[in-house]
Write a protein that holds these residues in place. Structure first.
Motif, PDB file in Angstrom:
ATOM      1  N   GLU A   1      13.428   6.773 -12.297  1.00  0.00           N
ATOM      2  CA  GLU A   1      13.809   6.797 -10.879  1.00  0.00           C
ATOM      3  C   GLU A   1      12.687   6.224 -10.025  1.00  0.00           C
ATOM      4  O   GLU A   1      12.924   5.499  -9.072  1.00  0.00           O
ATOM      5  CB  GLU A   1      14.141   8.227 -10.420  1.00  0.00           C
ATOM      6  N   ARG A   2      11.440   6.531 -10.388  1.00  0.00           N
ATOM      7  CA  ARG A   2      10.279   6.009  -9.651  1.00  0.00           C
ATOM      8  C   ARG A   2      10.096   4.514  -9.909  1.00  0.00           C
ATOM      9  O   ARG A   2       9.689   3.773  -9.027  1.00  0.00           O
ATOM     10  CB  ARG A   2       9.026   6.804 -10.050  1.00  0.00           C
ATOM     11  N   VAL A   3      10.419   4.049 -11.125  1.00  0.00           N
ATOM     12  CA  VAL A   3      10.313   2.625 -11.435  1.00  0.00           C
ATOM     13  C   VAL A   3      11.413   1.858 -10.688  1.00  0.00           C
ATOM     14  O   VAL A   3      11.198   0.739 -10.223  1.00  0.00           O
ATOM     15  CB  VAL A   3      10.380   2.365 -12.956  1.00  0.00           C
ATOM     16  N   ILE A   4      12.563   2.483 -10.506  1.00  0.00           N
ATOM     17  CA  ILE A   4      13.623   1.876  -9.689  1.00  0.00           C
ATOM     18  C   ILE A   4      13.157   1.773  -8.244  1.00  0.00           C
ATOM     19  O   ILE A   4      13.383   0.763  -7.580  1.00  0.00           O
ATOM     20  CB  ILE A   4      14.933   2.670  -9.815  1.00  0.00           C
ATOM     21  N   ASP A   5      12.451   2.806  -7.750  1.00  0.00           N
ATOM     22  CA  ASP A   5      11.867   2.734  -6.400  1.00  0.00           C
ATOM     23  C   ASP A   5      10.879   1.573  -6.297  1.00  0.00           C
ATOM     24  O   ASP A   5      10.813   0.899  -5.274  1.00  0.00           O
ATOM     25  CB  ASP A   5      11.151   4.041  -6.041  1.00  0.00           C
ATOM     26  N   LEU A   6      10.111   1.334  -7.355  1.00  0.00           N
ATOM     27  CA  LEU A   6       9.199   0.202  -7.389  1.00  0.00           C
ATOM     28  C   LEU A   6       9.978  -1.103  -7.234  1.00  0.00           C
ATOM     29  O   LEU A   6       9.614  -1.959  -6.421  1.00  0.00           O
ATOM     30  CB  LEU A   6       8.406   0.186  -8.701  1.00  0.00           C
ATOM     31  N   ALA A   7      11.052  -1.254  -7.988  1.00  0.00           N
ATOM     32  CA  ALA A   7      11.866  -2.473  -7.904  1.00  0.00           C
ATOM     33  C   ALA A   7      12.458  -2.636  -6.509  1.00  0.00           C
ATOM     34  O   ALA A   7      12.525  -3.756  -5.983  1.00  0.00           O
ATOM     35  CB  ALA A   7      12.969  -2.445  -8.963  1.00  0.00           C
ATOM     36  N   GLU A   8      12.847  -1.549  -5.876  1.00  0.00           N
ATOM     37  CA  GLU A   8      13.359  -1.601  -4.497  1.00  0.00           C
ATOM     38  C   GLU A   8      12.269  -2.092  -3.543  1.00  0.00           C
ATOM     39  O   GLU A   8      12.525  -2.932  -2.678  1.00  0.00           O
ATOM     40  CB  GLU A   8      13.851  -0.219  -4.048  1.00  0.00           C
ATOM     41  N   ALA A   9      11.047  -1.564  -3.689  1.00  0.00           N
ATOM     42  CA  ALA A   9       9.940  -1.992  -2.833  1.00  0.00           C
ATOM     43  C   ALA A   9       9.630  -3.469  -3.055  1.00  0.00           C
ATOM     44  O   ALA A   9       9.329  -4.210  -2.105  1.00  0.00           O
ATOM     45  CB  ALA A   9       8.704  -1.128  -3.102  1.00  0.00           C
ATOM     46  N   MET A  10       9.716  -3.913  -4.296  1.00  0.00           N
ATOM     47  CA  MET A  10       9.498  -5.330  -4.592  1.00  0.00           C
ATOM     48  C   MET A  10      10.560  -6.197  -3.928  1.00  0.00           C
ATOM     49  O   MET A  10      10.253  -7.256  -3.378  1.00  0.00           O
ATOM     50  CB  MET A  10       9.500  -5.551  -6.108  1.00  0.00           C
ATOM     51  N   ALA A  11      11.817  -5.748  -3.968  1.00  0.00           N
ATOM     52  CA  ALA A  11      12.895  -6.494  -3.312  1.00  0.00           C
ATOM     53  C   ALA A  11      12.646  -6.582  -1.810  1.00  0.00           C
ATOM     54  O   ALA A  11      12.961  -7.604  -1.186  1.00  0.00           O
ATOM     55  CB  ALA A  11      14.249  -5.854  -3.619  1.00  0.00           C
ATOM     56  N   ASP A  12      12.054  -5.531  -1.224  1.00  0.00           N
ATOM     57  CA  ASP A  12      11.693  -5.581   0.194  1.00  0.00           C
ATOM     58  C   ASP A  12      10.638  -6.656   0.451  1.00  0.00           C
ATOM     59  O   ASP A  12      10.700  -7.372   1.450  1.00  0.00           O
ATOM     60  CB  ASP A  12      11.166  -4.223   0.670  1.00  0.00           C
ATOM     61  N   VAL A  13       9.664  -6.781  -0.459  1.00  0.00           N
ATOM     62  CA  VAL A  13       8.642  -7.822  -0.316  1.00  0.00           C
ATOM     63  C   VAL A  13       9.288  -9.200  -0.473  1.00  0.00           C
ATOM     64  O   VAL A  13       8.986 -10.124   0.283  1.00  0.00           O
ATOM     65  CB  VAL A  13       7.490  -7.625  -1.324  1.00  0.00           C
ATOM     66  N   VAL A  14      10.183  -9.348  -1.437  1.00  0.00           N
ATOM     67  CA  VAL A  14      10.871 -10.635  -1.641  1.00  0.00           C
ATOM     68  C   VAL A  14      11.590 -11.054  -0.359  1.00  0.00           C
ATOM     69  O   VAL A  14      11.594 -12.230   0.003  1.00  0.00           O
ATOM     70  CB  VAL A  14      11.858 -10.572  -2.827  1.00  0.00           C
ATOM     71  N   ALA A  15      12.154 -10.092   0.357  1.00  0.00           N
ATOM     72  CA  ALA A  15      12.842 -10.404   1.607  1.00  0.00           C
ATOM     73  C   ALA A  15      11.893 -10.996   2.649  1.00  0.00           C
ATOM     74  O   ALA A  15      12.329 -11.682   3.569  1.00  0.00           O
ATOM     75  CB  ALA A  15      13.521  -9.148   2.163  1.00  0.00           C
TER      76      ALA A  15
ATOM     77  N   GLY B   1       5.934  -6.376 -10.830  1.00  0.00           N
ATOM     78  CA  GLY B   1       5.325  -5.302 -10.055  1.00  0.00           C
ATOM     79  C   GLY B   1       4.919  -4.153 -10.951  1.00  0.00           C
ATOM     80  O   GLY B   1       5.527  -3.935 -12.004  1.00  0.00           O
ATOM     81  N   TRP B   2       3.872  -3.407 -10.560  1.00  0.00           N
ATOM     82  CA  TRP B   2       3.400  -2.312 -11.379  1.00  0.00           C
ATOM     83  C   TRP B   2       2.912  -1.168 -10.524  1.00  0.00           C
ATOM     84  O   TRP B   2       2.482  -1.339  -9.394  1.00  0.00           O
ATOM     85  CB  TRP B   2       2.294  -2.779 -12.334  1.00  0.00           C
TER      86      TRP B   2
ATOM     87  N   ALA C   1       0.830  -1.213   0.000  1.00  0.00           N
ATOM     88  CA  ALA C   1       0.000   0.000   0.000  1.00  0.00           C
ATOM     89  C   ALA C   1       0.859   1.256   0.000  1.00  0.00           C
ATOM     90  O   ALA C   1       0.574   2.210  -0.731  1.00  0.00           O
ATOM     91  CB  ALA C   1      -0.938  -0.014   1.204  1.00  0.00           C
ATOM     92  N   ASP C   2       1.918   1.276   0.810  1.00  0.00           N
ATOM     93  CA  ASP C   2       2.784   2.457   0.879  1.00  0.00           C
ATOM     94  C   ASP C   2       3.449   2.753  -0.459  1.00  0.00           C
ATOM     95  O   ASP C   2       3.648   3.916  -0.820  1.00  0.00           O
ATOM     96  CB  ASP C   2       3.850   2.285   1.961  1.00  0.00           C
ATOM     97  N   ALA C   3       3.795   1.715  -1.197  1.00  0.00           N
ATOM     98  CA  ALA C   3       4.422   1.894  -2.514  1.00  0.00           C
ATOM     99  C   ALA C   3       3.384   2.140  -3.604  1.00  0.00           C
ATOM    100  O   ALA C   3       3.743   2.409  -4.747  1.00  0.00           O
ATOM    101  CB  ALA C   3       5.266   0.676  -2.859  1.00  0.00           C
ATOM    102  N   LYS C   4       2.086   2.039  -3.254  1.00  0.00           N
ATOM    103  CA  LYS C   4       0.992   2.210  -4.221  1.00  0.00           C
ATOM    104  C   LYS C   4       1.209   1.316  -5.431  1.00  0.00           C
ATOM    105  O   LYS C   4       1.093   1.734  -6.576  1.00  0.00           O
ATOM    106  CB  LYS C   4       0.865   3.667  -4.636  1.00  0.00           C
ATOM    107  N   MET C   5       1.542   0.047  -5.141  1.00  0.00           N
ATOM    108  CA  MET C   5       1.897  -0.877  -6.205  1.00  0.00           C
ATOM    109  C   MET C   5       1.029  -2.125  -6.171  1.00  0.00           C
ATOM    110  O   MET C   5       0.300  -2.383  -5.226  1.00  0.00           O
ATOM    111  CB  MET C   5       3.362  -1.296  -6.084  1.00  0.00           C
ATOM    112  N   GLY C   6       1.162  -2.874  -7.219  1.00  0.00           N
ATOM    113  CA  GLY C   6       0.656  -4.229  -7.283  1.00  0.00           C
ATOM    114  C   GLY C   6       1.838  -5.119  -7.617  1.00  0.00           C
ATOM    115  O   GLY C   6       2.819  -4.657  -8.207  1.00  0.00           O
ATOM    116  N   TRP C   7       1.789  -6.363  -7.183  1.00  0.00           N
ATOM    117  CA  TRP C   7       2.859  -7.305  -7.531  1.00  0.00           C
ATOM    118  C   TRP C   7       2.274  -8.693  -7.691  1.00  0.00           C
ATOM    119  O   TRP C   7       1.231  -9.014  -7.143  1.00  0.00           O
ATOM    120  CB  TRP C   7       4.001  -7.298  -6.520  1.00  0.00           C
ATOM    121  N   ARG C   8       2.978  -9.484  -8.472  1.00  0.00           N
ATOM    122  CA  ARG C   8       2.534 -10.842  -8.754  1.00  0.00           C
ATOM    123  C   ARG C   8       3.744 -11.762  -8.819  1.00  0.00           C
ATOM    124  O   ARG C   8       4.743 -11.436  -9.453  1.00  0.00           O
ATOM    125  CB  ARG C   8       1.796 -10.854 -10.089  1.00  0.00           C
TER     126      ARG C   8
END
Length: 155
Positions: A122-136, A113-114, A98-105
């Motif tokens: 730069e914002r899409v890189i932030d998305l990838a960072e948030a996804m890596a946090d979820v992967v963790a 992730g989208w 929710a904080d990243a305002k993203m969806g992931w699958r």
């Protein structure tokens, strides 16, 4: 991105037959190559997919689960493995999404992730960072499953 092979791009999702004949929704997308496969699973802020009139569910997943009801923003979550769903759909993961305002699958050994609209990279890189946090947060103890056995939603 943190050791994961990563692809970043923009996507136009077209839905025919909408209010204006054809609706086009733009997304910025990141894909992480994971070291192993996980059960097909999705979590998304509901407003990201509302205009498409369909939820981004894994194949053969059944009906989506809106978790928890009354949550702001509305979240859609689904997994073909109910046990995995119990482990991954934690408050922490839902807040991160929710904080990243993203969806992931999770789809096999990929995490897709989208975010809404075409954003600067730069914002899409932030998305990838948030996804890596979820992967963790993904549990390491989930055994790989036969894709033909993956049915149903969890949580």
């Amino acid at each position: 991105m943190r050791g994961y092979g990563t692809t970043l791009f923009h996507l136009a999702a077209v839905r025919r037959g909408g209010r204006y004949g054809t609706d086009v929704h733009f997304y910025s997308v990141a894909v992480l190559a994971l070291p192993r496969s996980f059960p097909d699973t999705v979590a998304s802020v509901g407003t990201l997919v509302h205009g498409l009139r369909m939820d981004p569910l894994p194949p053969r997943a059944g009906a989506p689960v809106h978790v928890p009801t009354g949550r702001k923003p509305r979240m859609i979550a689904c997994s073909v493995d109910p046990t995995f769903a119990e482990l991954i759909f934690t408050e922490r993961v839902l807040h991160m999404t929710a904080d990243a305002k993203m969806g992931w699958r999770l789809h096999g050994d990929r995490m897709i992730g989208w975010i809404k609209e075409r954003k600067p990279y730069e914002r899409v890189i932030d998305l990838a960072e948030a996804m890596a946090d979820v992967v963790a947060e993904l549990p390491a103890s989930v055994p790989a499953r036969d894709p033909d056995d993956q049915e149903g939603c969890g949580r």
